[in-house]
Each structure stands twice: as C-alpha cells, then as structure tokens.
Design a protein around this motif. Structure first.
Motif, short mmCIF file in Angstrom:
data_model
loop_
_atom_site.label_atom_id
_atom_site.label_comp_id
_atom_site.label_asym_id
_atom_site.label_seq_id
_atom_site.Cartn_x
_atom_site.Cartn_y
_atom_site.Cartn_z
N GLU A 3 0.75 -1.16 0.07
CA GLU A 3 0.09 -0.12 0.00
C GLU A 3 0.70 1.27 0.21
O GLU A 3 0.61 2.23 -0.93
CB GLU A 3 -1.00 -0.09 1.11
CG GLU A 3 -1.78 1.09 1.18
CD GLU A 3 -2.86 1.10 2.44
OE1 GLU A 3 -3.31 2.19 2.91
OE2 GLU A 3 -3.24 -0.12 2.75
N ALA A 4 1.95 1.32 0.87
CA ALA A 4 2.75 2.40 0.92
C ALA A 4 3.60 2.69 -0.61
O ALA A 4 3.46 3.88 -0.58
CB ALA A 4 3.83 2.36 1.79
N ILE A 7 0.99 4.42 -2.84
CA ILE A 7 0.71 5.61 -2.54
C ILE A 7 1.66 6.62 -2.80
O ILE A 7 1.57 7.30 -3.65
CB ILE A 7 0.31 5.92 -1.06
CG1 ILE A 7 -0.70 5.04 -0.53
CG2 ILE A 7 0.58 7.49 -0.65
CD1 ILE A 7 -0.75 4.97 1.02
N THR A 8 3.00 5.90 -2.97
CA THR A 8 4.23 6.80 -3.46
C THR A 8 4.21 7.03 -4.94
O THR A 8 4.52 8.11 -5.35
CB THR A 8 5.43 5.68 -2.81
OG1 THR A 8 5.23 5.83 -1.34
CG2 THR A 8 6.86 6.58 -3.33
N PRO A 81 -5.43 4.22 -3.73
CA PRO A 81 -4.38 4.45 -2.74
C PRO A 81 -4.46 5.69 -1.91
O PRO A 81 -4.22 5.77 -0.74
CB PRO A 81 -2.95 3.96 -3.16
CG PRO A 81 -3.62 2.99 -4.49
CD PRO A 81 -4.71 3.66 -4.99
N LEU A 82 -4.59 6.64 -2.91
CA LEU A 82 -4.36 8.34 -2.40
C LEU A 82 -5.78 8.45 -1.63
O LEU A 82 -5.61 8.94 -0.66
CB LEU A 82 -4.17 9.04 -3.47
CG LEU A 82 -4.10 10.65 -3.38
CD1 LEU A 82 -3.08 10.87 -2.49
CD2 LEU A 82 -3.88 11.30 -4.35
N ASP A 84 -7.72 6.38 0.05
CA ASP A 84 -7.52 5.65 1.24
C ASP A 84 -6.63 6.22 2.32
O ASP A 84 -6.95 6.44 3.47
CB ASP A 84 -7.08 4.31 1.16
CG ASP A 84 -8.12 3.53 0.39
OD1 ASP A 84 -9.22 3.76 0.28
OD2 ASP A 84 -7.57 2.28 -0.10
N TRP A 85 -5.46 6.72 1.72
CA TRP A 85 -4.49 7.41 2.69
C TRP A 85 -5.14 8.73 3.09
O TRP A 85 -4.93 9.22 4.36
CB TRP A 85 -3.10 7.63 1.92
CG TRP A 85 -2.37 8.19 2.64
CD1 TRP A 85 -1.39 7.70 3.50
CD2 TRP A 85 -1.69 9.60 2.70
NE1 TRP A 85 -0.55 8.58 4.19
CE2 TRP A 85 -0.77 10.00 3.36
CE3 TRP A 85 -2.09 10.73 1.69
CZ2 TRP A 85 -0.20 10.97 3.58
CZ3 TRP A 85 -1.58 12.02 2.18
CH2 TRP A 85 -0.69 11.94 2.78
N MET A 86 -5.80 9.52 2.23
CA MET A 86 -6.41 10.82 2.66
C MET A 86 -7.48 10.69 3.58
O MET A 86 -7.85 11.42 4.42
CB MET A 86 -6.89 11.70 1.37
CG MET A 86 -5.58 12.01 0.66
SD MET A 86 -6.29 12.69 -0.94
CE MET A 86 -6.94 14.35 -0.32
N HIS A 88 -7.70 8.32 5.87
CA HIS A 88 -7.39 8.09 7.10
C HIS A 88 -7.14 9.35 7.86
O HIS A 88 -7.24 9.43 9.09
CB HIS A 88 -6.11 7.23 7.04
CG HIS A 88 -5.20 6.96 8.25
ND1 HIS A 88 -5.44 6.34 9.45
CD2 HIS A 88 -4.08 7.78 8.68
CE1 HIS A 88 -4.57 6.47 10.30
NE2 HIS A 88 -3.74 7.38 9.89
N TYR A 89 -6.62 10.45 7.11
CA TYR A 89 -6.30 11.66 7.95
C TYR A 89 -7.51 12.70 8.07
O TYR A 89 -7.53 13.49 8.74
CB TYR A 89 -5.01 12.54 7.10
CG TYR A 89 -3.82 11.66 7.23
CD1 TYR A 89 -2.90 11.88 8.36
CD2 TYR A 89 -3.27 10.86 6.46
CE1 TYR A 89 -1.85 11.16 8.80
CE2 TYR A 89 -2.03 10.05 6.63
CZ TYR A 89 -1.47 10.25 7.87
OH TYR A 89 -0.32 9.64 8.24
#
Length: 109
Positions: A3-4, A7-8, A81-82, A84-86, A88-89
């Motif tokens: 996942e990381a 996102i990267t 992925p982006l 999902d990451w956003m 979370h925040y």
C-alpha cells in the motif's frame, strides 16, 4: 506492491505539473488520443507519450488500441491508494475541526 508503495507511486506520478495536466485532460474525456492531448498543450507528442506511460504504470490510465490510434481513459481505481490514505487523515481533521467549532461557540456564543 504494498500500500505504501502504491501511494508513493501515485504521488510521484501526479507531482509533475505537466503529467498532472495530462491526467486531468484524460479525466475530462471519455477517451482521448496522444494527438488530441498534444494539440494546444505546448508539449511534444513524445513527451505526452512518456507522461502517459508513467500514468499507465501508476495505474491511473488505461489504453485501448484501435487501428493506428491508441485511446486513453482514466482509471478511477488508480487513485484508490491516495483516497484511502487521505481518508485516514480526514478522520483526524474532522475531529480537530469539531473541537475548534466547539471552542469557538464557547468563546462567542
């Protein structure tokens, strides 16, 4: 790819302003060719092709060959992925804004 890394990859791919502009034009179209993307962009056809290659490798666009043309379309799942990451925040910020709203109401009812 974990996942990381996903996102990267998405962040690095969209970090380039020209590539981001190409992606936005693809998103605005059902399907679009390199020739159509090159028109009015101020970027060479070769450069557009390289940007599309990076977008495709990141999973942000898909291609469909038809005769001598290749049609590109956006792949919404590529942004997952982006998103999902956003999200979370987003939880973090929603809580902070709720606290701020409560504090502001206490200060100035």
């Amino acid at each position: 790819m974990n996942e990381a890394a996903n996102i990267t990859t998405v962040l690095r791919t969209l970090a380039d302003p020209t590539r981001r502009a190409v992606f936005e034009r693809v998103v605005q179209s059902d399907e679009i060719t390199v020739v159509e993307l090159t028109r009015g962009s101020g970027v060479t056809q070769g450069a557009i092709s390289q940007h599309l290659k990076s977008l495709k490798q990141a999973g942000l666009v898909a291609e469909r060959p038809e005769g001598r043309n290749v049609y590109y379309r956006a792949e919404p799942e590529g942004l997952a992925p982006l998103v999902d990451w956003m999200s979370h925040y987003g939880v973090f910020w929603r809580e902070r804004f709720a606290n701020l709203r409560t504090l502001l109401k206490e200060i100035d009812p």
